[in-house]
Design a protein around this motif. Structure first.
Motif, short mmCIF file in Angstrom:
data_model
loop_
_atom_site.label_atom_id
_atom_site.label_comp_id
_atom_site.label_asym_id
_atom_site.label_seq_id
_atom_site.Cartn_x
_atom_site.Cartn_y
_atom_site.Cartn_z
N LYS A 144 12.49 -13.08 -4.47
CA LYS A 144 11.40 -13.54 -5.33
C LYS A 144 11.82 -13.69 -6.80
CE LYS A 144 8.49 -13.69 -1.96
NZ LYS A 144 7.92 -14.98 -1.48
N GLY A 145 13.09 -13.44 -7.08
CA GLY A 145 13.58 -13.60 -8.45
C GLY A 145 13.02 -12.60 -9.43
N LEU A 146 12.86 -11.37 -8.98
CA LEU A 146 12.28 -10.32 -9.83
C LEU A 146 13.40 -9.55 -10.53
CD1 LEU A 146 9.63 -8.93 -7.32
CD2 LEU A 146 9.30 -10.69 -9.08
N GLY A 147 13.30 -9.44 -11.83
CA GLY A 147 14.28 -8.66 -12.57
C GLY A 147 13.73 -7.31 -12.93
N ASP A 148 14.60 -6.33 -13.07
CA ASP A 148 14.23 -4.98 -13.48
C ASP A 148 13.14 -4.42 -12.57
OD1 ASP A 148 14.65 -2.79 -15.07
OD2 ASP A 148 13.21 -3.38 -16.61
N ALA A 149 13.36 -4.56 -11.25
CA ALA A 149 12.37 -4.10 -10.27
C ALA A 149 12.65 -2.66 -9.86
CB ALA A 149 12.39 -4.99 -9.04
N ALA A 150 11.59 -1.89 -9.72
CA ALA A 150 11.71 -0.49 -9.31
C ALA A 150 12.29 -0.41 -7.89
CB ALA A 150 10.35 0.19 -9.36
N PRO A 151 13.05 0.64 -7.58
CA PRO A 151 13.67 0.78 -6.25
C PRO A 151 12.72 1.35 -5.21
CG PRO A 151 14.34 2.60 -7.63
CD PRO A 151 13.50 1.70 -8.50
N TYR A 152 11.45 1.37 -5.49
CA TYR A 152 10.43 1.86 -4.57
C TYR A 152 9.27 0.89 -4.58
CZ TYR A 152 8.40 3.32 -9.03
OH TYR A 152 7.92 3.31 -10.31
N PHE A 153 8.30 1.09 -3.68
CA PHE A 153 7.07 0.31 -3.75
C PHE A 153 5.89 1.29 -3.71
CE2 PHE A 153 8.06 0.63 0.76
CZ PHE A 153 6.84 0.84 1.38
N ILE A 154 4.71 0.77 -3.97
CA ILE A 154 3.51 1.60 -4.00
C ILE A 154 2.52 1.11 -2.96
CG2 ILE A 154 1.53 2.35 -5.38
CD1 ILE A 154 3.26 2.01 -7.88
N ASP A 155 2.09 2.02 -2.08
CA ASP A 155 1.00 1.71 -1.15
C ASP A 155 -0.32 1.92 -1.88
OD1 ASP A 155 2.38 0.94 1.08
OD2 ASP A 155 2.25 2.87 2.11
N ALA A 156 -1.04 0.84 -2.13
CA ALA A 156 -2.31 0.96 -2.84
C ALA A 156 -3.30 1.80 -2.05
CB ALA A 156 -2.88 -0.43 -3.11
N ASP A 157 -4.18 2.49 -2.76
CA ASP A 157 -5.17 3.34 -2.10
C ASP A 157 -6.30 2.49 -1.51
OD1 ASP A 157 -6.86 2.62 -4.20
OD2 ASP A 157 -6.65 4.52 -5.25
N SER A 158 -7.35 3.13 -1.07
CA SER A 158 -8.41 2.44 -0.34
C SER A 158 -9.47 1.78 -1.23
CB SER A 158 -9.10 3.42 0.62
OG SER A 158 -9.63 4.53 -0.10
N SER A 159 -9.20 1.70 -2.54
CA SER A 159 -10.16 1.01 -3.42
C SER A 159 -10.37 -0.42 -2.91
CB SER A 159 -9.63 0.98 -4.85
OG SER A 159 -9.48 2.30 -5.35
N ARG A 160 -11.61 -0.81 -2.77
CA ARG A 160 -11.93 -2.10 -2.15
C ARG A 160 -11.55 -3.26 -3.06
NH1 ARG A 160 -15.87 -6.00 -1.56
NH2 ARG A 160 -16.24 -6.71 0.59
N ASN A 161 -10.87 -4.25 -2.49
CA ASN A 161 -10.56 -5.48 -3.21
C ASN A 161 -11.74 -6.45 -3.09
OD1 ASN A 161 -7.76 -5.16 -4.16
ND2 ASN A 161 -7.27 -4.99 -1.97
N PRO A 162 -12.00 -7.24 -4.12
CA PRO A 162 -13.07 -8.24 -4.03
C PRO A 162 -12.86 -9.14 -2.82
CG PRO A 162 -12.28 -8.07 -6.28
CD PRO A 162 -11.34 -7.25 -5.45
N GLY A 163 -13.92 -9.39 -2.08
CA GLY A 163 -13.81 -10.19 -0.87
C GLY A 163 -13.37 -9.40 0.35
N GLY A 164 -12.91 -8.16 0.14
CA GLY A 164 -12.55 -7.29 1.26
C GLY A 164 -11.11 -7.36 1.71
N TRP A 165 -10.34 -8.33 1.19
CA TRP A 165 -8.94 -8.47 1.60
C TRP A 165 -8.04 -8.53 0.37
CZ3 TRP A 165 -8.52 -7.60 6.61
CH2 TRP A 165 -9.57 -7.96 7.45
N PRO A 166 -6.85 -7.92 0.47
CA PRO A 166 -6.30 -7.08 1.54
C PRO A 166 -7.03 -5.73 1.64
CG PRO A 166 -4.57 -7.85 0.05
CD PRO A 166 -5.88 -8.11 -0.62
N VAL A 167 -6.85 -5.04 2.75
CA VAL A 167 -7.44 -3.72 2.96
C VAL A 167 -6.36 -2.67 2.70
CG1 VAL A 167 -8.52 -2.14 4.60
CG2 VAL A 167 -9.05 -4.60 4.67
N GLY A 168 -6.56 -1.90 1.64
CA GLY A 168 -5.59 -0.87 1.29
C GLY A 168 -5.94 0.48 1.89
N GLY A 169 -5.14 1.46 1.56
CA GLY A 169 -5.41 2.83 2.02
C GLY A 169 -5.12 3.07 3.48
#
Length: 256
Positions: A190-215
């Motif tokens: 994706k051509g990302l520079g200075d990217a962290a060597p980990y990722f974050i699983d978002a919590d269950s806070s609801r996204n507008p429209g319901g998608w994506p579903v986190g948590g």
């Protein structure tokens, strides 16, 4: 009469005592087997103690208050042992045009994880697993309402990278087919520079429209080590019993 004859074997002849070399070989093999089974049982108990400690530490991380996501100065020390499933938070803006879809099976069925780069207000980029979408929501246009613009704050669990693809499937960056959340490969594609060597699983806070579903992070550590330990120790006792039986039989033969 001067004495009684040796007790006959079922076939009509007395069993002879085994030669000394055969007994010595049997003894050495038996000792090696007993030592090996005992060591395996003890090792499983040690693994059980380690697993229980890991579960306790992870439980503490999951239920703790979020801390700022590690920045570049801390990246060299980020590891699964010390950081995975730690609750973190980060503020920045999403690059929705560079999201990656990673094939997934969740409690909601088969579909995809939506991994979206987030440029933080601290200057680095981190991939955020915003949650799950079914195949019919694969196209971002079908969930445009859930593509927030501007500055957002995300809380979730820090996860370590998943390199080299999934089970029996290798990631294909050129075709945009992802079977694991390989942070370095996705960042490069994706051509990302200075990217962290980990990722974050978002919590269950609801996204507008319901998608994506986190948590939907599954935190599970199978702990069958006690059962394995008992199995090894049971085999150990069976071998010891067999050795004692052979010794007893041999002594009887020699007395006869």
């Amino acid at each position: 009469m001067t004495g009684q004859p040796s007790a006959p074997h079922a076939g009509g002849t007395a069993r002879k005592a085994r030669p000394v070399w055969a007994l010595a070989l049997f003894g050495l093999l038996s000792l090696a087997g007993i030592a090996g089974l005992t060591a395996l049982g003890v090792w499983q108990l040690e693994r059980r103690a380690w697993k229980l400690d890991l579960i306790e530490r992870v439980e503490g991380r999951i239920h703790a208050s979020p801390v700022p996501a590690p920045g570049p100065e801390a990246w060299p020390t980020v590891s699964a042992a010390s950081d995975e499933y730690r609750r973190v938070s980060v503020t920045g803006r999403f690059l929705h045009d560079r999201e990656a879809l990673v094939q997934a099976v969740s409690d909601l069925g088969g579909g995809f994880w939506v991994l979206t780069p987030l440029v933080t207000d601290r200057g680095f980029t981190v991939l955020v697993n915003r949650g799950f979408v079914p195949p019919e929501k694969r196209d971002p246009a079908t969930r445009a309402e859930g593509q927030p613009q501007g500055t957002v704050t995300i809380a979730g669990l820090l996860r370590v990278t998943e390199p080299e693809g999934g089970f029996l499937r290798s990631n294909d960056p050129a075709a945009g087919r992802w079977y694991s959340r390989d942070v370095a490969a996705i960042a490069a594609a994706k051509g990302l520079g200075d990217a962290a060597p980990y990722f974050i699983d978002a919590d269950s806070s609801r996204n507008p429209g319901g998608w994506p579903v986190g948590g939907l992070t599954v935190v599970s550590f199978p702990n069958s080590h006690l059962g394995y330990a008992l199995t090894w120790f049971a085999l150990d006792l069976m071998l010891i019993a067999a050795v004692l039986f052979v010794i007893r039989s041999e002594l009887r033969r020699r007395r006869a």
